[in-house]
Design a protein around this motif. Sequence first.
Motif, PDB file in Angstrom:
ATOM      1  N   SER A  48       0.509  -1.567  -0.011  1.00  0.00           N
ATOM      2  CA  SER A  48      -0.296   0.243   0.202  1.00  0.00           C
ATOM      3  C   SER A  48       1.141   1.700   0.142  1.00  0.00           C
ATOM      4  O   SER A  48       0.446   2.540  -0.483  1.00  0.00           O
ATOM      5  CB  SER A  48      -1.399   0.005   1.271  1.00  0.00           C
ATOM      6  OG  SER A  48      -1.581  -0.996   1.387  1.00  0.00           O
ATOM      7  N   TYR A  49       1.872   0.970   0.957  1.00  0.00           N
ATOM      8  CA  TYR A  49       2.565   2.447   0.765  1.00  0.00           C
ATOM      9  C   TYR A  49       3.545   2.911  -0.131  1.00  0.00           C
ATOM     10  O   TYR A  49       3.719   4.224  -0.513  1.00  0.00           O
ATOM     11  CB  TYR A  49       3.313   2.620   2.099  1.00  0.00           C
ATOM     12  CG  TYR A  49       3.894   4.033   2.474  1.00  0.00           C
ATOM     13  CD1 TYR A  49       3.218   4.604   2.890  1.00  0.00           C
ATOM     14  CD2 TYR A  49       4.888   4.005   2.648  1.00  0.00           C
ATOM     15  CE1 TYR A  49       3.561   6.563   3.144  1.00  0.00           C
ATOM     16  CE2 TYR A  49       5.912   5.551   2.789  1.00  0.00           C
ATOM     17  CZ  TYR A  49       4.605   6.429   3.263  1.00  0.00           C
ATOM     18  OH  TYR A  49       5.115   7.819   3.011  1.00  0.00           O
ATOM     19  N   TYR A  50       4.544   1.305  -0.500  1.00  0.00           N
ATOM     20  CA  TYR A  50       5.908   2.153  -1.122  1.00  0.00           C
ATOM     21  C   TYR A  50       5.535   1.711  -2.787  1.00  0.00           C
ATOM     22  O   TYR A  50       6.004   1.933  -3.875  1.00  0.00           O
ATOM     23  CB  TYR A  50       6.666   0.413  -1.686  1.00  0.00           C
ATOM     24  CG  TYR A  50       7.297   0.945   0.830  1.00  0.00           C
ATOM     25  CD1 TYR A  50       8.279   2.347   0.720  1.00  0.00           C
ATOM     26  CD2 TYR A  50       7.110   0.979   1.520  1.00  0.00           C
ATOM     27  CE1 TYR A  50       8.644   2.919   2.262  1.00  0.00           C
ATOM     28  CE2 TYR A  50       7.186   0.938   3.069  1.00  0.00           C
ATOM     29  CZ  TYR A  50       8.110   2.787   2.625  1.00  0.00           C
ATOM     30  OH  TYR A  50       9.071   2.480   4.019  1.00  0.00           O
ATOM     31  N   ASN A  53       1.879   3.016  -3.593  1.00  0.00           N
ATOM     32  CA  ASN A  53       1.780   4.552  -3.452  1.00  0.00           C
ATOM     33  C   ASN A  53       0.314   5.410  -3.208  1.00  0.00           C
ATOM     34  O   ASN A  53       0.368   6.077  -3.650  1.00  0.00           O
ATOM     35  CB  ASN A  53       1.936   5.302  -4.685  1.00  0.00           C
ATOM     36  CG  ASN A  53       3.923   5.073  -5.090  1.00  0.00           C
ATOM     37  OD1 ASN A  53       4.284   5.328  -3.627  1.00  0.00           O
ATOM     38  ND2 ASN A  53       4.690   5.315  -6.234  1.00  0.00           N
ATOM     39  N   GLY A  55      -1.015   5.738  -0.219  1.00  0.00           N
ATOM     40  CA  GLY A  55      -0.785   6.156   0.834  1.00  0.00           C
ATOM     41  C   GLY A  55      -0.576   7.764   0.278  1.00  0.00           C
ATOM     42  O   GLY A  55      -1.330   8.814   1.229  1.00  0.00           O
ATOM     43  N   VAL A  56       0.413   7.963  -0.915  1.00  0.00           N
ATOM     44  CA  VAL A  56       0.461   9.725  -0.972  1.00  0.00           C
ATOM     45  C   VAL A  56      -0.024   9.851  -1.930  1.00  0.00           C
ATOM     46  O   VAL A  56      -0.207  11.513  -1.879  1.00  0.00           O
ATOM     47  CB  VAL A  56       2.466   9.341  -1.412  1.00  0.00           C
ATOM     48  CG1 VAL A  56       2.628  10.486  -1.959  1.00  0.00           C
ATOM     49  CG2 VAL A  56       2.989   8.249  -0.323  1.00  0.00           C
ATOM     50  N   ARG A  66      -3.932  13.364   6.949  1.00  0.00           N
ATOM     51  CA  ARG A  66      -3.279  12.271   7.341  1.00  0.00           C
ATOM     52  C   ARG A  66      -4.238  12.051   8.540  1.00  0.00           C
ATOM     53  O   ARG A  66      -4.362  10.226   9.161  1.00  0.00           O
ATOM     54  CB  ARG A  66      -2.153  12.379   8.408  1.00  0.00           C
ATOM     55  CG  ARG A  66      -1.199  12.680   6.621  1.00  0.00           C
ATOM     56  CD  ARG A  66       0.948  11.818   7.216  1.00  0.00           C
ATOM     57  NE  ARG A  66       1.198  13.495   8.589  1.00  0.00           N
ATOM     58  CZ  ARG A  66       1.332  14.594   7.710  1.00  0.00           C
ATOM     59  NH1 ARG A  66       1.295  14.885   6.422  1.00  0.00           N
ATOM     60  NH2 ARG A  66       1.977  15.352   8.162  1.00  0.00           N
TER      61      ARG A  66
END
Length: 107
Positions: A48-50, A53, A55-56, A66
């Motif tokens: 999900s984060y890397y 993306n 989350g970004v 946030r």
Amino acid sequence: LLHSGWNFTIVSQYCPEENPSCIRTDLAAFQVVALVNLTYLGLLGVYSYYISNKGVKRIPNTPQGRLFGHFLDADYVNAGIVVFQGWDFVASIFFEEHCTMIMMTHH
């Protein structure tokens, strides 16, 4: 685990008297189930984060974004954590070495 090359030593007070070789299949099963859940949570978080993306891209990069932004993958992680912690608490009741005040209240 004795024949796999892993030499885990279990404190003798936790070895059942009817099991002199002290093979704890109950603890092994507990650790395998925990590994599966924690691997799922870790991989989902990394994806999900890397990788995606999400989350970004989908949440504004502000404190308000946030704090109040909705992120579906975070709901999946939170649900997985709640289920895992509930299971861990109930399962730990049946393990003498886990069923201590510090272990049962540390989360």
